[in-house]
Design a protein around this motif. Sequence first.
Motif, mmCIF file in Angstrom:
data_model
loop_
_atom_site.group_PDB
_atom_site.id
_atom_site.type_symbol
_atom_site.label_atom_id
_atom_site.label_comp_id
_atom_site.label_asym_id
_atom_site.label_seq_id
_atom_site.Cartn_x
_atom_site.Cartn_y
_atom_site.Cartn_z
ATOM 1 N N ILE A 134 0.882 -1.180 0.000
ATOM 2 C CA ILE A 134 0.000 0.000 0.000
ATOM 3 C C ILE A 134 0.911 1.218 0.000
ATOM 4 C CG2 ILE A 134 -1.864 1.230 1.167
ATOM 5 C CD1 ILE A 134 -2.547 -1.399 2.587
ATOM 6 N N THR A 135 1.193 1.732 -1.169
ATOM 7 C CA THR A 135 2.150 2.821 -1.283
ATOM 8 C C THR A 135 1.575 4.127 -0.742
ATOM 9 O OG1 THR A 135 1.429 3.572 -3.471
ATOM 10 C CG2 THR A 135 3.018 1.748 -3.393
ATOM 11 N N GLU A 136 2.480 5.058 -0.515
ATOM 12 C CA GLU A 136 2.067 6.384 -0.067
ATOM 13 C C GLU A 136 1.210 7.066 -1.124
ATOM 14 O OE1 GLU A 136 4.120 10.484 1.694
ATOM 15 O OE2 GLU A 136 5.347 8.937 0.731
ATOM 16 N N HIS A 137 1.432 6.730 -2.391
ATOM 17 C CA HIS A 137 0.621 7.297 -3.470
ATOM 18 C C HIS A 137 -0.805 6.769 -3.404
ATOM 19 C CE1 HIS A 137 -1.100 7.304 -7.580
ATOM 20 N NE2 HIS A 137 -0.461 8.450 -7.718
ATOM 21 N N SER A 138 -0.955 5.481 -3.116
ATOM 22 C CA SER A 138 -2.288 4.880 -3.060
ATOM 23 C C SER A 138 -3.078 5.378 -1.860
ATOM 24 C CB SER A 138 -2.177 3.356 -3.012
ATOM 25 O OG SER A 138 -1.594 2.851 -4.195
ATOM 26 N N TYR A 139 -2.407 5.542 -0.730
ATOM 27 C CA TYR A 139 -3.050 6.004 0.489
ATOM 28 C C TYR A 139 -2.015 6.770 1.289
ATOM 29 C CZ TYR A 139 -5.692 5.693 4.923
ATOM 30 O OH TYR A 139 -6.358 5.971 6.091
ATOM 31 N N LEU A 140 -2.162 8.076 1.351
ATOM 32 C CA LEU A 140 -1.159 8.918 1.996
ATOM 33 C C LEU A 140 -0.939 8.490 3.444
ATOM 34 C CD1 LEU A 140 -2.540 12.431 3.000
ATOM 35 C CD2 LEU A 140 -3.911 10.327 2.964
ATOM 36 N N TYR A 141 0.152 8.940 4.009
ATOM 37 C CA TYR A 141 0.472 8.576 5.387
ATOM 38 C C TYR A 141 -0.315 9.463 6.349
ATOM 39 C CZ TYR A 141 4.298 5.644 3.707
ATOM 40 O OH TYR A 141 5.039 4.659 3.092
ATOM 41 N N ASP A 142 -1.352 8.881 6.929
ATOM 42 C CA ASP A 142 -2.167 9.572 7.923
ATOM 43 C C ASP A 142 -2.021 8.836 9.246
ATOM 44 O OD1 ASP A 142 -3.562 7.259 7.430
ATOM 45 O OD2 ASP A 142 -5.462 8.240 6.939
ATOM 46 N N PHE A 143 -3.060 8.822 10.076
ATOM 47 C CA PHE A 143 -2.956 8.174 11.384
ATOM 48 C C PHE A 143 -2.580 6.701 11.279
ATOM 49 C CE2 PHE A 143 -7.190 7.159 10.015
ATOM 50 C CZ PHE A 143 -7.482 5.937 10.581
ATOM 51 N N THR A 144 -2.909 6.056 10.162
ATOM 52 C CA THR A 144 -2.558 4.639 10.004
ATOM 53 C C THR A 144 -1.044 4.452 9.940
ATOM 54 O OG1 THR A 144 -2.775 4.798 7.589
ATOM 55 C CG2 THR A 144 -4.727 4.129 8.827
ATOM 56 N N ALA A 145 -0.343 5.417 9.366
ATOM 57 C CA ALA A 145 1.113 5.354 9.311
ATOM 58 C C ALA A 145 1.724 5.536 10.701
ATOM 59 C CB ALA A 145 1.658 6.406 8.351
ATOM 60 N N TYR A 146 1.021 6.241 11.564
ATOM 61 C CA TYR A 146 1.489 6.401 12.949
ATOM 62 C C TYR A 146 1.647 5.039 13.626
ATOM 63 C CZ TYR A 146 0.103 6.510 17.903
ATOM 64 O OH TYR A 146 -0.023 6.258 19.239
ATOM 65 N N TYR A 147 0.687 4.148 13.414
ATOM 66 C CA TYR A 147 0.791 2.817 14.005
ATOM 67 C C TYR A 147 1.996 2.062 13.447
ATOM 68 C CZ TYR A 147 -3.908 3.529 15.856
ATOM 69 O OH TYR A 147 -4.988 4.021 16.528
#
Length: 298
Positions: A190-203
């Motif tokens: 799931i690339t940053e392009h497909s889904y930007l880094y939001d709260f899910t990236a925090y985990y």
Amino acid sequence: TNTGETVNYIPTKNMFVPSLSKEELVKAGLVKAEDTARITTDVRFTYPKNTMLKDDIAALNIIASAASGGWKRPIYFDGGLPGDNYEGLADYMKLEGIVYRLVPYKFVDSTKTSNGREDQGFTDIDKSYDLFMNKYIWGGADRNDVYFDEKNRIMFAPYRMNSARIANELSARGKQADAVKILDKVKAGITEHSYLYDFTAYYMAGAYYRAGAKDKAKDMAGKLIRNCEDDINYISNLDDSRKPALAGDAQRDMTLIYIMSNIAQASGDSTSAHLWSQKVQTLQGKIGGLINSQQQQQ
């Protein structure tokens, strides 16, 4: 009493579901023999609401039917975002990848190792690891030339969040290398392009730190914080009449940056921690008044 879509009377909220003996659980393949000393098979729970919707009644009837049939038919719940309702049976939910399987036992010493949220139930580490590493396919999310709209993007959230939970538990068991592998798999899937880094990236960033992969954690956390900073700068430049509606978003962004700074500090990345802490102070000057005003109104 049935009134439209709800039942507005429940005789008792304390409920019991028939289970199996530990020997029967092992024979049915529902638990490993070596884990029987760590489980309790007394399935008792408290229904969490004062009214029942018809789908709640249906779910409880399905569970009762499976229990009366000896738990031969598996029951799965969507392993979505925090706050999902599992009819009061959260302690008996076993995470398998991104879904929960209802089982007639719970781990009496199950630990919650995820970062920043109260996890449901417990985790089947082996099956979850296999699902993420060998079974899941990403539907184009691993590419940078496929567009996913908002509804599709939010479906990626459980993959990021649950991979982080599994990675945290692997790290807690001394399997940091496997923890990094599963995080790398989801990061590439799931690339940053497909889904930007939001709260899910925090985990995920927190899980990278806990696995000792500081460079990967710093990279992902840095991109997350950049997105939070951009969001706050956007909000701060809006007309005063439009700012209050986004005060909650600004508060969330500030909180993510602050917590990431603390995690970095605790993980020995003091340089990043100091940089992000300074960002919090700078952004507080831009948006702090709006957040304080919103909190006072609440």
